[in-house]
Design an enzyme around this catalytic site. Structure first.
Site, mmCIF file in Angstrom:
data_model
loop_
_atom_site.group_PDB
_atom_site.id
_atom_site.type_symbol
_atom_site.label_atom_id
_atom_site.label_comp_id
_atom_site.label_asym_id
_atom_site.label_seq_id
_atom_site.Cartn_x
_atom_site.Cartn_y
_atom_site.Cartn_z
ATOM 1 N N ALA A 16 0.696 -1.248 -0.228
ATOM 2 C CA ALA A 16 0.212 0.669 0.080
ATOM 3 C C ALA A 16 0.458 1.201 0.267
ATOM 4 O O ALA A 16 0.912 1.972 -0.353
ATOM 5 C CB ALA A 16 -1.545 0.253 1.382
ATOM 6 N N ARG A 108 4.485 -12.219 -3.839
ATOM 7 C CA ARG A 108 4.616 -10.543 -3.753
ATOM 8 C C ARG A 108 6.204 -10.343 -3.563
ATOM 9 O O ARG A 108 5.621 -8.478 -3.537
ATOM 10 C CB ARG A 108 4.566 -10.635 -1.573
ATOM 11 C CG ARG A 108 2.599 -10.872 -1.323
ATOM 12 C CD ARG A 108 3.209 -11.586 -0.131
ATOM 13 N NE ARG A 108 2.351 -11.800 1.290
ATOM 14 C CZ ARG A 108 1.136 -11.175 1.368
ATOM 15 N NH1 ARG A 108 1.172 -10.071 1.316
ATOM 16 N NH2 ARG A 108 -0.381 -11.323 1.476
ATOM 17 N N TYR A 217 -2.504 -22.109 -5.961
ATOM 18 C CA TYR A 217 -2.126 -21.646 -7.562
ATOM 19 C C TYR A 217 -0.968 -21.005 -7.737
ATOM 20 O O TYR A 217 0.225 -21.041 -6.864
ATOM 21 C CB TYR A 217 -2.788 -20.200 -7.022
ATOM 22 C CG TYR A 217 -2.986 -19.224 -6.415
ATOM 23 C CD1 TYR A 217 -1.637 -18.356 -6.348
ATOM 24 C CD2 TYR A 217 -3.440 -19.049 -5.526
ATOM 25 C CE1 TYR A 217 -1.592 -17.161 -5.465
ATOM 26 C CE2 TYR A 217 -3.221 -17.982 -4.590
ATOM 27 C CZ TYR A 217 -2.367 -18.071 -4.347
ATOM 28 O OH TYR A 217 -1.994 -16.069 -3.657
ATOM 29 N N ASP A 297 -3.636 -1.764 4.919
ATOM 30 C CA ASP A 297 -3.555 -2.387 6.248
ATOM 31 C C ASP A 297 -4.725 -1.009 7.536
ATOM 32 O O ASP A 297 -5.118 -1.885 8.362
ATOM 33 C CB ASP A 297 -3.139 -3.567 6.361
ATOM 34 C CG ASP A 297 -3.517 -5.203 5.680
ATOM 35 O OD1 ASP A 297 -4.134 -4.920 4.608
ATOM 36 O OD2 ASP A 297 -2.169 -6.155 5.973
HETATM 37 C C1 LIG Z 1 -2.881 -15.854 4.388
HETATM 38 C C2 LIG Z 1 -2.849 -13.905 3.638
HETATM 39 C C3 LIG Z 1 -3.581 -13.998 2.328
HETATM 40 C C4 LIG Z 1 -3.411 -12.933 1.073
HETATM 41 N N1 LIG Z 1 -4.031 -12.781 -0.128
HETATM 42 C C5 LIG Z 1 -3.925 -11.785 -0.458
HETATM 43 C C6 LIG Z 1 -4.675 -12.230 -1.412
HETATM 44 O O1 LIG Z 1 -4.217 -13.236 -2.299
HETATM 45 N N2 LIG Z 1 -4.564 -10.884 -2.460
HETATM 46 C C7 LIG Z 1 -5.038 -9.296 -1.892
HETATM 47 O O2 LIG Z 1 -4.806 -8.648 -2.321
HETATM 48 N N3 LIG Z 1 -4.423 -9.496 -0.570
HETATM 49 C C8 LIG Z 1 -4.183 -10.487 0.012
HETATM 50 N N4 LIG Z 1 -3.290 -10.657 1.341
HETATM 51 C C9 LIG Z 1 -3.923 -9.022 2.377
HETATM 52 C C10 LIG Z 1 -2.678 -8.481 2.258
HETATM 53 O O3 LIG Z 1 -1.601 -9.074 2.235
HETATM 54 C C11 LIG Z 1 -2.319 -6.957 2.337
HETATM 55 O O4 LIG Z 1 -3.991 -6.687 3.002
HETATM 56 C C12 LIG Z 1 -1.566 -6.063 2.532
HETATM 57 O O5 LIG Z 1 -0.388 -6.477 2.266
HETATM 58 C C13 LIG Z 1 -1.059 -5.163 3.599
HETATM 59 O O6 LIG Z 1 -0.661 -3.798 2.590
HETATM 60 P P1 LIG Z 1 -0.201 -2.876 3.589
HETATM 61 O O7 LIG Z 1 1.183 -2.398 2.552
HETATM 62 O O8 LIG Z 1 -1.400 -2.176 3.812
HETATM 63 O O9 LIG Z 1 1.149 -3.115 4.900
HETATM 64 P P2 LIG Z 1 1.791 -4.460 5.177
HETATM 65 O O10 LIG Z 1 2.082 -4.835 4.292
HETATM 66 O O11 LIG Z 1 2.069 -4.644 6.601
HETATM 67 O O12 LIG Z 1 2.843 -3.310 5.310
HETATM 68 C C14 LIG Z 1 2.927 -2.452 6.067
HETATM 69 C C15 LIG Z 1 4.517 -2.127 6.001
HETATM 70 O O13 LIG Z 1 5.077 -0.714 7.477
HETATM 71 C C16 LIG Z 1 6.213 -0.684 8.446
HETATM 72 N N5 LIG Z 1 5.394 -0.440 8.849
HETATM 73 C C17 LIG Z 1 5.336 -1.237 10.255
HETATM 74 N N6 LIG Z 1 5.393 -0.340 11.960
HETATM 75 C C18 LIG Z 1 6.258 0.842 10.761
HETATM 76 C C19 LIG Z 1 6.950 1.872 11.378
HETATM 77 N N7 LIG Z 1 6.577 2.499 12.977
HETATM 78 N N8 LIG Z 1 7.928 2.544 10.919
HETATM 79 C C20 LIG Z 1 8.144 2.439 9.491
HETATM 80 N N9 LIG Z 1 7.566 1.134 9.194
HETATM 81 C C21 LIG Z 1 6.747 0.632 9.978
HETATM 82 C C22 LIG Z 1 6.413 -2.611 7.634
HETATM 83 O O14 LIG Z 1 8.057 -3.103 8.615
HETATM 84 C C23 LIG Z 1 5.665 -2.742 6.147
HETATM 85 O O15 LIG Z 1 6.785 -2.528 5.173
HETATM 86 C C24 LIG Z 1 -3.732 -11.964 2.526
HETATM 87 C C25 LIG Z 1 -3.517 -12.131 3.866
HETATM 88 C C26 LIG Z 1 -3.137 -12.956 4.530
HETATM 89 C C27 LIG Z 1 -2.303 -12.508 5.330
#
Ligand SMILES: Cc1cc2nc3c(=O)[nH]c(=O)nc-3n(C[C@H](O)[C@H](O)[C@H](O)COP(=O)(O)OP(=O)(O)OC[C@H]3O[C@@H](n4cnc5c(N)ncnc54)[C@H](O)[C@@H]3O)c2cc1C
Length: 398
Positions: A16, A108, A217, A297
């Site tokens: 994200a 990923r 898959y 997220d």
């Molecule tokens: C089993 C499983 C299967 C999934 N399959 C799918 C799928 O098929 N399709 C799909 O669309 N989604 C899927 N998802 C959901 C998806 O993986 C997540 O919604 C997505 O990765 C979230 O991305 P994000 O960037 O919001 O958060 P995150 O990936 O959690 O990234 C957050 C980032 O912020 C950093 N961070 C955190 N706190 C701090 C801080 N205090 N200071 C600086 N940096 C910080 C972290 O290190 C990380 O790099 C799945 C989830 C799970 C658990």
């Protein structure tokens, strides 16, 4: 009137955060991304990216690369958990040639690397690693980030893309929502195709059993099989991308399931096997305060039963840019939530509902569910695509 361009700090370089960085840079904003990890990258396994996500990736100019690194499934096959027989087959990607956006399976790590390269190409020095944010606060017409080394930086806007355990959410927006453990553990991992005697069909496979389900898959252009195997158990509650899983323990959870599934799972590469306890949260009623906004997220964590968490974060990125470029600063937060809140809440709640459908324990209800799916797939193979049109056909603006 010339659009105002902002200096924006993003917390978190996950999918994200990087999608937001890319969309903002492309729109001419200045961006700095702060990531607490010492090295950039992703762990975990595969992701399904449906048409709503690949449409945005196309507008960000990275779809060709995503398609090259990923895999286009030719359909969705549902299997019986105990006998392994095929219950139903539905179309996937049948209309790509006539304009539908592709449904792609990708590792990923590959998606993350593609987004990162695109960001760096525009702004080579905009990402800061080892930069842990401890809090974020609103000032008048700016907001500032406090780091764990006591440094502080100020920006026109701060975007919290720091995932499920966001620090931006409680410190800047005063949201201290509690999570609930759903009683589900997801085993996730990769299987090298070379280790299998028989290559599974080039499809998305879904096996729904009592109290659990397995999805598998292809990723890596078809060289690797990704699986997510979810089981209801209440003895372990840690939400973490990096918690290693034991293949033997996973197999114990799928005792009594068809040998087709067990034979696959036992080939899981132990070095790439993880587990994740599935927690659930209710949709929020706001994602912003002053000059701080959350997305991905951090704003709408969801269960993976609709494969949409990353997709929603990618959609958010495009919507945020639209709001920053369209509305006055005082309206951006509210307009962003108006555009995104209802949709992401619907996705969160549908994923929650799917948990019940996938894990049905009554053999009678399972029998009826499978019969309906079986008949539907024969009469109308597009049934699943049609049912999920509201999700896959989404466009920010028509
Ligand atoms: C089993 C499983 C299967 C999934 N399959 C799918 C799928 O098929 N399709 C799909 O669309 N989604 C899927 N998802 C959901 C998806 O993986 C997540 O919604 C997505 O990765 C979230 O991305 P994000 O960037 O919001 O958060 P995150 O990936 O959690 O990234 C957050 C980032 O912020 C950093 N961070 C955190 N706190 C701090 C801080 N205090 N200071 C600086 N940096 C910080 C972290 O290190 C990380 O790099 C799945 C989830 C799970 C658990």
């Amino acid at each position: 009137m010339e659009q105002q361009k902002y200096n924006i700090g993003i917390v978190g370089a996950g999918i994200a955060g990087l999608s937001a960085a890319l969309a903002l840079l492309k729109a001419g904003h200045q961006v700095s991304v702060f990531e607490k990890a010492a090295e950039l990258g992703e762990v975990g396994a595969g992701l399904q990216l449906s048409g709503n996500a690949t449409r945005v990736l196309s507008s960000l100019g990275v779809l060709d690369e995503v398609q090259r690194a990923g895999f286009l499934p030719q359909g969705l096959k549902m299997l019986h958990w105990k006998t392994g027989r095929t219950i139903a087959r539905f179309s996937q990607n049948s209309n790509v040639n006539v304009g539908d956006n592709p449904y792609i399976h990708i590792h990923r790590v590959d998606l993350h690397a593609i987004l990162l390269a695109a960001v760096i190409e525009i702004s080579p020095d905009c990402i800061f690693t080892d930069a842990e944010v401890v809090s974020v606060k609103n000032n008048e017409k700016t907001a500032s980030i406090q780091f764990n080394n006591k440094a502080e930086k100020s920006f026109d806007w701060i975007v919290g893309a720091d995932g499920i355990h966001s620090v931006v959410r409680p410190t800047a927006i005063s949201i201290t929502d509690a999570s609930r453990f759903t009683g589900n553990v997801a085993w996730r991992g990769l299987i090298p195709i070379s280790s299998l005697k028989e290559r599974p069909e080039p499809l998305t496979h879904l096996v729904m059993g009592p109290g659990g389900h397995v999805v598998f898959y292809y990723v890596n252009g078809g060289d690797t099989l990704n699986y997510v195997a979810v089981v209801e158990r209440s003895d372990w509650e840690k939400e973490s991308w990096t918690e290693k899983g034991s293949v033997t323990e996973m197999l114990r959870d799928f005792d009594g399931w068809t040998v087709d599934v067990r034979r696959l799972l036992e080939k899981s590469n132990p070095a790439q096997s993880y587990r994740w306890a599935l927690h659930d949260r209710d949709p929020l009623s706001t994602w912003s305060d002053g000059r701080c906004v959350i997305l991905g997220d951090a704003a709408h964590p969801m269960l993976p039963f609709l494969a949409q968490g990353a997709a929603m974060g990618i959609e958010d990125a495009q919507a945020l840019v639209y709001c920053l470029d369209t509305f006055s600063a005082s309206d951006v937060g509210e307009e962003f939530f108006k555009l995104r809140g209802e949709r992401t809440a619907r996705v969160q709640l549908t994923a929650r509902k799917n948990m019940k459908v996938f894990h049905e324990r009554s053999s009678l209800v399972r029998f009826v569910r499978d019969k309906v799916l079986s008949v539907a797939s024969v009469i109308y193979p597009e049934f699943m695509n049609k049912k999920l049109r509201w999700l896959y056909d989404y466009r920010l603006r028509d």
